[in-house]
Design an enzyme around this catalytic site. Structure first.
Site, mmCIF file in Angstrom:
data_model
loop_
_atom_site.group_PDB
_atom_site.id
_atom_site.type_symbol
_atom_site.label_atom_id
_atom_site.label_comp_id
_atom_site.label_asym_id
_atom_site.label_seq_id
_atom_site.Cartn_x
_atom_site.Cartn_y
_atom_site.Cartn_z
ATOM 1 N N SER A 162 -5.636 -36.083 40.365
ATOM 2 C CA SER A 162 -6.979 -35.758 40.631
ATOM 3 C C SER A 162 -7.983 -35.787 39.749
ATOM 4 O O SER A 162 -7.560 -35.313 38.517
ATOM 5 C CB SER A 162 -7.216 -34.681 41.788
ATOM 6 O OG SER A 162 -6.323 -34.718 42.695
HETATM 7 N N1 SAH Z 1 -1.143 -32.848 42.480
HETATM 8 C C1 SAH Z 1 -0.630 -34.107 41.627
HETATM 9 C C2 SAH Z 1 -1.267 -35.134 42.365
HETATM 10 C C3 SAH Z 1 -0.432 -35.753 43.396
HETATM 11 S S1 SAH Z 1 -0.849 -37.167 44.457
HETATM 12 C C4 SAH Z 1 -0.765 -34.152 40.302
HETATM 13 O O1 SAH Z 1 -1.465 -32.928 39.902
HETATM 14 O O2 SAH Z 1 -0.522 -35.020 39.509
HETATM 15 C C5 SAH Z 1 -0.317 -36.868 45.862
HETATM 16 C C6 SAH Z 1 1.338 -36.930 45.800
HETATM 17 O O3 SAH Z 1 1.609 -36.402 47.237
HETATM 18 C C7 SAH Z 1 1.981 -38.200 45.626
HETATM 19 O O4 SAH Z 1 2.959 -38.171 44.474
HETATM 20 C C8 SAH Z 1 2.856 -38.372 46.872
HETATM 21 O O5 SAH Z 1 4.316 -38.877 46.740
HETATM 22 C C9 SAH Z 1 3.010 -36.865 47.325
HETATM 23 N N2 SAH Z 1 3.410 -36.806 48.979
HETATM 24 C C10 SAH Z 1 2.922 -37.658 49.917
HETATM 25 N N3 SAH Z 1 3.340 -37.067 51.020
HETATM 26 C C11 SAH Z 1 3.956 -35.921 50.772
HETATM 27 C C12 SAH Z 1 4.719 -34.933 51.528
HETATM 28 N N4 SAH Z 1 4.613 -35.098 52.605
HETATM 29 N N5 SAH Z 1 5.396 -34.038 50.927
HETATM 30 C C13 SAH Z 1 5.287 -33.972 49.465
HETATM 31 N N6 SAH Z 1 4.617 -34.781 48.816
HETATM 32 C C14 SAH Z 1 3.889 -36.185 49.380
#
Ligand code: SAH
Length: 212
Positions: free
Chosen positions: A61
């Site tokens: 983000s």
């Molecule tokens: N917080 C992260 C960015 C996250 S992007 C950072 O600081 O870099 C969103 C992430 O959510 C992705 O990697 C995706 O694979 C994950 N995601 C999607 N659905 C999910 C679920 N049900 N449980 C856990 N992770 C999930």
């Protein structure tokens, strides 16, 4: 760090701090090297206030949103915090500096593994990375004092709200796959209080109680 990157970093934090709010969140963010959480080719942009692509079509983000969400979680030093969507591990690293313990859950195994290795090598010892199971979140470790979801849900997932302690805070983007509202839910003794923090755009949260 190159002088150029160092300058971009100073510019970014100066502009984020200009709002005069979010002090604790920004202090923690300033201690985490964002450039180490983005792919090599994006390093020169790591201190621009923009989201950046990470592996597996996911994104880290924009710093402004990270600050806003981190602040809204109101993390205290004794807290146990849950993150959904480990991605690069950047948000988990920030939370680890503010909380007693951070559990972070990721759906994509390769991301969970690389984030876990990176967090360990950088010395963030109070973070546990989990591969997502069938249920949303980490019910076996509940209740949590704060839960942050860094992917977008179609609606407020009841199953996650139930993983909050009384007094616990949940911050989660809710809406369509293209645009969402950032919602904050506080668990009270008799129910939940919900408020909106503004619009945002995240990759979809996948699985049970989310997008199929
Ligand atoms: N917080 C992260 C960015 C996250 S992007 C950072 O600081 O870099 C969103 C992430 O959510 C992705 O990697 C995706 O694979 C994950 N995601 C999607 N659905 C999910 C679920 N049900 N449980 C856990 N992770 C999930």
């Amino acid at each position: 760090m190159s002088t150029e990157l160092e300058r971009a970093r100073e510019r970014l934090f100066k502009s984020l701090r200009r709002q005069g709010k979010w002090k604790a969140a920004l202090d923690a963010m300033a201690r985490v090297p964002r450039e180490l959480f983005v792919p090599e080719e994006s390093r020169p942009q790591s201190y621009e206030d923009i989201p950046l692509p990470i592996a597996e079509g996911q994104t880290i983000s924009q710093p402004y949103i990270v600050a806003l969400m981190t602040h809204a979680l109101d993390v205290r030093p004794g807290d146990r915090v849950l993150e959904l969507g480990t991605g690069s591990g950047y948000q988990a690293a920030i939370l680890s500096l503010m909380a007693r313990k951070v559990y972070t859950v990721e759906r994509v195994a390769s991301l969970a593994e690389s984030a876990s290795a990176l967090l360990r090598s950088l010395g963030y010892g109070n973070v546990e990375v989990h591969k997502a199971g069938r249920e949303l979140g980490l019910p076996e470790q509940a209740p949590f004092d704060a839960i942050v979801v860094t992917a977008a849900a179609p609606r407020l997932p009841r199953s996650l709200m139930e993983q909050l302690a009384v007094g616990g805070r949940l911050v989660i983007p809710v809406g369509s796959q293209h645009e969402q509202w950032l919602m904050k839910v506080v668990r009270k003794k008799g129910g939940y209080a919900t408020s909106s923090l503004g619009s945002c755009r995240f990759v979809p949260l996948l699985g049970k109680d989310a997008w199929s």
